[in-house]
Design a protein around this motif. Structure first.
Motif, short mmCIF file in Angstrom:
data_model
loop_
_atom_site.label_atom_id
_atom_site.label_comp_id
_atom_site.label_asym_id
_atom_site.label_seq_id
_atom_site.Cartn_x
_atom_site.Cartn_y
_atom_site.Cartn_z
N ASN A 96 1.01 -1.17 0.30
CA ASN A 96 0.04 -0.05 0.16
C ASN A 96 0.86 1.15 -0.22
O ASN A 96 1.97 1.26 0.73
N VAL A 97 0.38 2.20 -0.71
CA VAL A 97 1.13 3.66 -0.82
C VAL A 97 -0.09 4.64 -0.47
O VAL A 97 -1.27 4.35 -1.31
N SER A 98 0.16 5.41 0.60
CA SER A 98 -1.22 6.40 0.72
C SER A 98 -0.49 7.71 1.19
O SER A 98 0.68 7.71 1.59
N PHE A 99 -1.22 8.51 1.18
CA PHE A 99 -0.88 10.04 1.51
C PHE A 99 -2.11 10.83 2.02
O PHE A 99 -3.21 10.42 1.46
N LEU A 100 -1.55 12.11 2.56
CA LEU A 100 -2.96 12.95 2.94
C LEU A 100 -2.96 13.74 2.01
O LEU A 100 -2.06 14.41 1.66
N LEU A 101 -4.24 13.99 1.41
CA LEU A 101 -4.40 15.02 0.60
C LEU A 101 -5.60 15.86 1.27
O LEU A 101 -6.77 15.68 1.63
N LYS A 102 -5.33 17.33 0.85
CA LYS A 102 -6.06 18.33 1.30
C LYS A 102 -6.44 19.29 0.11
O LYS A 102 -5.61 19.74 -0.32
N ILE A 103 -7.63 19.43 -0.02
CA ILE A 103 -8.28 20.42 -1.21
C ILE A 103 -9.22 21.52 -0.46
O ILE A 103 -10.36 21.01 -0.05
N ARG A 104 -8.67 22.78 -0.47
CA ARG A 104 -9.77 23.77 0.15
C ARG A 104 -9.93 24.76 -0.79
O ARG A 104 -8.83 25.11 -1.59
N GLY A 105 -11.15 25.56 -0.74
CA GLY A 105 -11.23 26.59 -1.83
C GLY A 105 -12.58 26.91 -1.78
O GLY A 105 -13.44 26.34 -1.21
N LYS A 106 -12.67 28.11 -2.51
CA LYS A 106 -13.96 28.65 -2.49
C LYS A 106 -14.06 29.51 -4.22
O LYS A 106 -13.12 29.77 -4.80
N GLY A 107 -15.50 29.29 -4.55
CA GLY A 107 -15.71 29.71 -5.84
C GLY A 107 -17.15 30.05 -5.92
O GLY A 107 -17.95 30.34 -4.99
N GLU A 108 -17.82 30.26 -7.30
CA GLU A 108 -18.88 30.46 -7.41
C GLU A 108 -20.05 29.40 -7.01
O GLU A 108 -20.04 28.65 -7.68
N GLU A 109 -20.74 29.60 -6.10
CA GLU A 109 -21.78 28.82 -5.67
C GLU A 109 -20.94 27.28 -5.20
O GLU A 109 -21.66 26.35 -5.15
N VAL A 110 -19.75 27.37 -4.89
CA VAL A 110 -19.08 26.22 -4.43
C VAL A 110 -18.00 26.63 -3.31
O VAL A 110 -17.39 27.37 -3.30
N GLU A 111 -18.08 25.70 -2.48
CA GLU A 111 -17.02 26.05 -1.27
C GLU A 111 -16.62 24.62 -1.03
O GLU A 111 -17.42 23.54 -0.51
N VAL A 112 -15.41 24.35 -1.17
CA VAL A 112 -14.70 22.82 -0.89
C VAL A 112 -13.71 23.02 0.33
O VAL A 112 -12.95 23.82 0.51
N ASP A 113 -13.90 21.87 1.20
CA ASP A 113 -13.04 21.73 2.40
C ASP A 113 -12.93 20.21 2.57
O ASP A 113 -13.72 19.51 3.36
N ASN A 114 -11.89 19.48 1.94
CA ASN A 114 -12.04 18.22 2.06
C ASN A 114 -10.53 17.68 2.46
O ASN A 114 -9.33 18.31 2.12
N GLU A 115 -10.50 16.97 3.55
CA GLU A 115 -9.21 16.41 4.01
C GLU A 115 -9.26 14.82 4.05
O GLU A 115 -10.17 14.27 4.71
N LEU A 116 -8.41 14.19 3.50
CA LEU A 116 -8.69 12.78 3.12
C LEU A 116 -7.36 11.99 2.98
O LEU A 116 -6.47 12.78 2.65
N VAL A 117 -7.36 10.67 3.28
CA VAL A 117 -6.15 9.87 3.11
C VAL A 117 -6.40 8.98 1.65
O VAL A 117 -7.73 8.30 1.81
N LEU A 118 -5.72 9.18 0.75
CA LEU A 118 -5.78 8.51 -0.64
C LEU A 118 -4.92 7.54 -0.56
O LEU A 118 -3.65 7.68 -0.50
N GLY A 119 -5.29 6.28 -0.78
CA GLY A 119 -4.16 5.20 -1.12
C GLY A 119 -4.45 4.21 -2.24
O GLY A 119 -5.59 3.97 -2.53
N LEU A 120 -3.60 3.52 -2.67
CA LEU A 120 -3.52 2.57 -3.51
C LEU A 120 -2.99 1.15 -3.03
O LEU A 120 -1.69 1.43 -2.57
N SER A 121 -3.74 0.25 -3.00
CA SER A 121 -3.12 -0.95 -2.68
C SER A 121 -3.18 -1.97 -3.73
O SER A 121 -4.04 -2.12 -4.30
N VAL A 122 -2.07 -2.76 -3.79
CA VAL A 122 -1.91 -3.69 -4.87
C VAL A 122 -1.61 -5.12 -4.17
O VAL A 122 -0.91 -5.14 -3.26
N LYS A 123 -2.00 -6.22 -4.86
CA LYS A 123 -1.80 -7.65 -4.73
C LYS A 123 -1.19 -7.96 -5.68
O LYS A 123 -1.58 -8.10 -6.92
N GLU A 124 -0.01 -8.65 -5.29
CA GLU A 124 0.94 -9.52 -6.11
C GLU A 124 1.34 -8.63 -7.41
O GLU A 124 1.10 -8.72 -8.69
N MET A 125 2.04 -7.53 -7.08
CA MET A 125 2.58 -6.78 -8.21
C MET A 125 3.97 -7.36 -8.34
O MET A 125 4.63 -7.37 -7.63
#
Length: 345
Positions: A96-125
């Motif tokens: 598994n390879v994972s990292f902390l991803l933060k996406i924050r911002g503001k725009g026309e009729e949209v406000e984003v505030d996301n904090e998540l852990v995104l990971g890729l898990s592989v079996k028998e690579m």
């Protein structure tokens, strides 16, 4: 050894090495920011200024090696060609390879505030590489003990390629050091989204979709396609040119080499002139395809976000209509669909 006992002992060695670096067996941590950028998006009605950061990269279950494993193993019929193969992600736990991803911002009729852990898990690579490595006898037999840890000195024992004024091989046949074949694939790949704080409902929908059987199959196919493009790129002329220049310059950076130059600042080559007319464009086309794949992936993600916003706006607009107006809208939509069916038939 590829025996069960040999693999177990090798994984114990890997676990010990990783534990000495990170304090946890089979894991490596790279704390801090890797990417910290501000981006502006103007796509399909979505206008927003976003702050994007990637941090705290974690590689786990490194001690999940499995058979077959071979490192610098000569072929019986081609002693200068070495077989290298490795399989990781074997056993109950996936690599598994994972990292902390933060996406924050503001725009026309949209406000984003996301904090998540995104990971890729592989079996028998599995990765398989055939490397050509032609060692010169005299430099190898006269190799002094004092430089045994100097990588440049080991590279200086390899047969030197003949390069032209542009730093390209004059003779196309393989010699010196070359990556002849490279292949990578995975048996299974999963993209994991773990929301810490997510203001976008779409991320929760994506997490559920990616964890389904169809999502795993799609992720596995995409991962194998990416590995295929990476393998083709690494086996191409660009990487071979880098290897040739590395081998040629190493003798000038090895203290016991007759060509050693303490003030050596690197080899200088002329810039390759632009080629007019037709030619071998396979490498260029592969690069274009890779760029297009990346652009399509990013565009798909943005399209999902904008589609969600469009649906939300449409639903709010429909709620603002009177019953008569809504009935008239539904009638118009039905008539439009009927006309499309008639045209298609």
């Amino acid at each position: 050894s590829n025996s069960s006992g040999g693999i177990i002992e090798l994984n114990k060695v890997v676990a010990g090495i990783t534990e000495s670096f990170s304090g946890k067996a089979g894991e490596l941590f790279f704390l801090g920011d890797v990417i910290d950028k501000n981006v502006t998006i103007n796509l399909n009605g979505l206008n927003a200024a976003l702050a994007l950061s990637v941090s705290n990269v974690t590689i786990s279950n490194i001690d999940s090696l499995g058979s077959p494993i071979a490192i610098l193993q000569p072929f019986d019929s081609m002693p200068s060609s070495l077989n290298n193969s490795m399989t990781v992600g074997v056993g109950p736990d996936m690599f598994n390879v994972s990292f902390l991803l933060k996406i924050r911002g503001k725009g026309e009729e949209v406000e984003v505030d996301n904090e998540l852990v995104l990971g890729l898990s592989v079996k028998e690579m599995r990765a398989v590489a055939e490397i050509l490595l032609q060692i010169q006898e005299a430099p190898f037999l006269g190799f002094p003990i004092r430089d045994v840890t100097n990588v440049r000195c080991w590279l200086a024992t390899i047969a030197k390629p003949i390069l032209d004024k542009y730093g390209l091989r004059e003779i196309e046949e393989d010699s010196g050091m070359a990556l002849n074949e490279l292949a990578m694939n995975v048996a299974e790949a999963r993209l994991n989204i773990d929301c810490i704080e997510c203001s976008s409902p779409l991320l929760l929908e994506m997490a559920e979709k990616l964890s389904s059987r169809e999502g795993v199959e799609d992720t596995t196919k995409a991962a194998n396609d990416i590995f295929h493009y990476i393998a083709r790129f690494l086996s191409g002329n660009f990487v071979q040119n880098l290897l040739d220049r590395l081998v040629l310059s190493s003798s000038m950076m090895c203290p016991h080499s007759p060509s050693y130059n303490r003030a050596f600042a690197g080899l200088k080559y002329e810039q390759v002139p632009a080629v007019e007319g037709s030619g071998n464009l396979s490498g260029f086309l592969v690069a274009i395809i890779i760029v297009l794949v990346v652009i399509l992936a990013l565009a798909s993600a943005f399209m999902l976000v904008t589609r969600h916003i469009s649906r939300k706006r449409h639903a709010m607009w429909c709620k603002s209509l009177t019953r008569e107006q809504f009935a008239e809208l539904m009638k118009e939509q039905i008539n439009t669909k009927d006309r499309e069916i008639d045209i298609n038939n």
